[in-house]
Design a protein around this motif. Sequence first.
Motif, PDB file in Angstrom:
ATOM      1  N   GLY A 193      32.063  43.747  37.186  1.00 55.58           N
ATOM      2  CA  GLY A 193      33.175  44.660  36.969  1.00 55.58           C
ATOM      3  C   GLY A 193      33.278  45.041  35.510  1.00 55.58           C
ATOM      4  N   ILE A 194      33.567  46.308  35.279  1.00 58.08           N
ATOM      5  CA  ILE A 194      33.802  46.821  33.931  1.00 58.08           C
ATOM      6  C   ILE A 194      35.245  47.312  33.903  1.00 58.08           C
ATOM      7  CG2 ILE A 194      33.178  48.535  32.188  1.00 58.08           C
ATOM      8  CD1 ILE A 194      30.847  46.715  32.783  1.00 58.08           C
ATOM      9  N   ALA A 214      43.608  44.838  35.948  1.00 58.52           N
ATOM     10  CA  ALA A 214      42.393  45.565  36.315  1.00 58.52           C
ATOM     11  C   ALA A 214      41.255  44.584  36.594  1.00 58.52           C
ATOM     12  CB  ALA A 214      41.990  46.532  35.200  1.00 58.52           C
ATOM     13  N   SER A 215      41.130  43.576  35.741  1.00 56.72           N
ATOM     14  CA  SER A 215      40.086  42.563  35.917  1.00 56.72           C
ATOM     15  C   SER A 215      40.291  41.778  37.205  1.00 56.72           C
ATOM     16  CB  SER A 215      40.078  41.610  34.721  1.00 56.72           C
ATOM     17  OG  SER A 215      39.796  42.302  33.530  1.00 56.72           O
ATOM     18  N   LYS A 216      41.530  41.395  37.462  1.00 53.36           N
ATOM     19  CA  LYS A 216      41.850  40.634  38.668  1.00 53.36           C
ATOM     20  C   LYS A 216      41.566  41.469  39.917  1.00 53.36           C
ATOM     21  CE  LYS A 216      45.554  37.707  40.551  1.00 53.36           C
ATOM     22  NZ  LYS A 216      45.938  38.337  41.790  1.00 53.36           N
ATOM     23  N   LYS A 217      41.919  42.737  39.883  1.00 48.09           N
ATOM     24  CA  LYS A 217      41.658  43.626  41.025  1.00 48.09           C
ATOM     25  C   LYS A 217      40.149  43.803  41.239  1.00 48.09           C
ATOM     26  CE  LYS A 217      44.537  47.272  41.569  1.00 48.09           C
ATOM     27  NZ  LYS A 217      45.297  47.036  42.764  1.00 48.09           N
ATOM     28  N   ILE A 246      37.904  41.656  40.717  1.00 48.16           N
ATOM     29  CA  ILE A 246      37.416  40.432  41.351  1.00 48.16           C
ATOM     30  C   ILE A 246      37.914  40.327  42.789  1.00 48.16           C
ATOM     31  CG2 ILE A 246      37.580  37.910  41.309  1.00 48.16           C
ATOM     32  CD1 ILE A 246      37.629  38.230  38.150  1.00 48.16           C
ATOM     33  N   GLU A 247      39.206  40.445  42.984  1.00 45.39           N
ATOM     34  CA  GLU A 247      39.790  40.178  44.296  1.00 45.39           C
ATOM     35  C   GLU A 247      39.669  41.327  45.290  1.00 45.39           C
ATOM     36  OE1 GLU A 247      43.110  36.866  42.967  1.00 45.39           O
ATOM     37  OE2 GLU A 247      43.806  38.875  43.506  1.00 45.39           O
ATOM     38  N   GLU A 248      39.759  42.560  44.813  1.00 47.77           N
ATOM     39  CA  GLU A 248      39.740  43.697  45.733  1.00 47.77           C
ATOM     40  C   GLU A 248      38.397  44.395  45.808  1.00 47.77           C
ATOM     41  OE1 GLU A 248      43.001  46.293  44.725  1.00 47.77           O
ATOM     42  OE2 GLU A 248      44.463  44.654  44.858  1.00 47.77           O
ATOM     43  N   ARG A 249      37.616  44.281  44.746  1.00 51.14           N
ATOM     44  CA  ARG A 249      36.327  44.983  44.730  1.00 51.14           C
ATOM     45  C   ARG A 249      35.136  44.033  44.740  1.00 51.14           C
ATOM     46  NH1 ARG A 249      37.305  50.234  40.856  1.00 51.14           N
ATOM     47  NH2 ARG A 249      39.363  50.808  41.667  1.00 51.14           N
ATOM     48  N   MET A 295      43.337  32.208  37.689  1.00 52.14           N
ATOM     49  CA  MET A 295      43.796  32.532  39.041  1.00 52.14           C
ATOM     50  C   MET A 295      42.635  32.861  39.989  1.00 52.14           C
ATOM     51  SD  MET A 295      47.121  34.843  38.060  1.00 52.14           S
ATOM     52  CE  MET A 295      47.617  35.172  39.734  1.00 52.14           C
ATOM     53  N   THR A 296      41.566  33.417  39.454  1.00 49.74           N
ATOM     54  CA  THR A 296      40.437  33.844  40.290  1.00 49.74           C
ATOM     55  C   THR A 296      39.244  32.893  40.232  1.00 49.74           C
ATOM     56  OG1 THR A 296      39.520  35.195  38.492  1.00 49.74           O
ATOM     57  CG2 THR A 296      41.066  36.284  40.019  1.00 49.74           C
TER      58      THR A 296
END
Length: 154
Positions: free
Chosen positions: A5-6, A46-49, A51-54, A88-89
């Motif tokens: 992720g970027i 953005a970073s969490k999304k 990881i978790e969503e993408r 968290m991730t």
Amino acid sequence: MAKVGIADTAFARYDMGKVAIDELKKGASVRIERYTVPGVKDLPVASKKLIEERGCDIVIALGMPGPEEIDKMCAHEASLGIIQAQLMTNKHIIEVFVHEDEAADERELAKLAEARTREHAQNVLKLLFNPRALEREAGTGQRQGFADVGPARI
């Protein structure tokens, strides 16, 4: 295939996301997801999304805080958020900030942003594919964007 992720910002004065993508593509075959947000305080979510969503395995969070005291405070808050998102991730989020006052002029700022981003993109690939390479660099005074300082001697 690993997915990187970027997370980058519109506030930055240099397209660090483009540089990171170029360096990652040069170094390995990875899938890339880019998510651009307004500023550094938006990078943790953005970073969490990513990881978790993408489904990203690792994220590189790119930002360019301004030179004012408030900018430094915002960068610190963003850093705390990025650390929390990592915890968290349970995934690495490599923070790459280039503060505008690290450089004397725009040309130097662009060169620093380019170099630091490329070197950290290489670190992302090491974390993904060759963590022993980072072990070999332990204690060697690596400085992303500047000349390495070398190890301290007794």
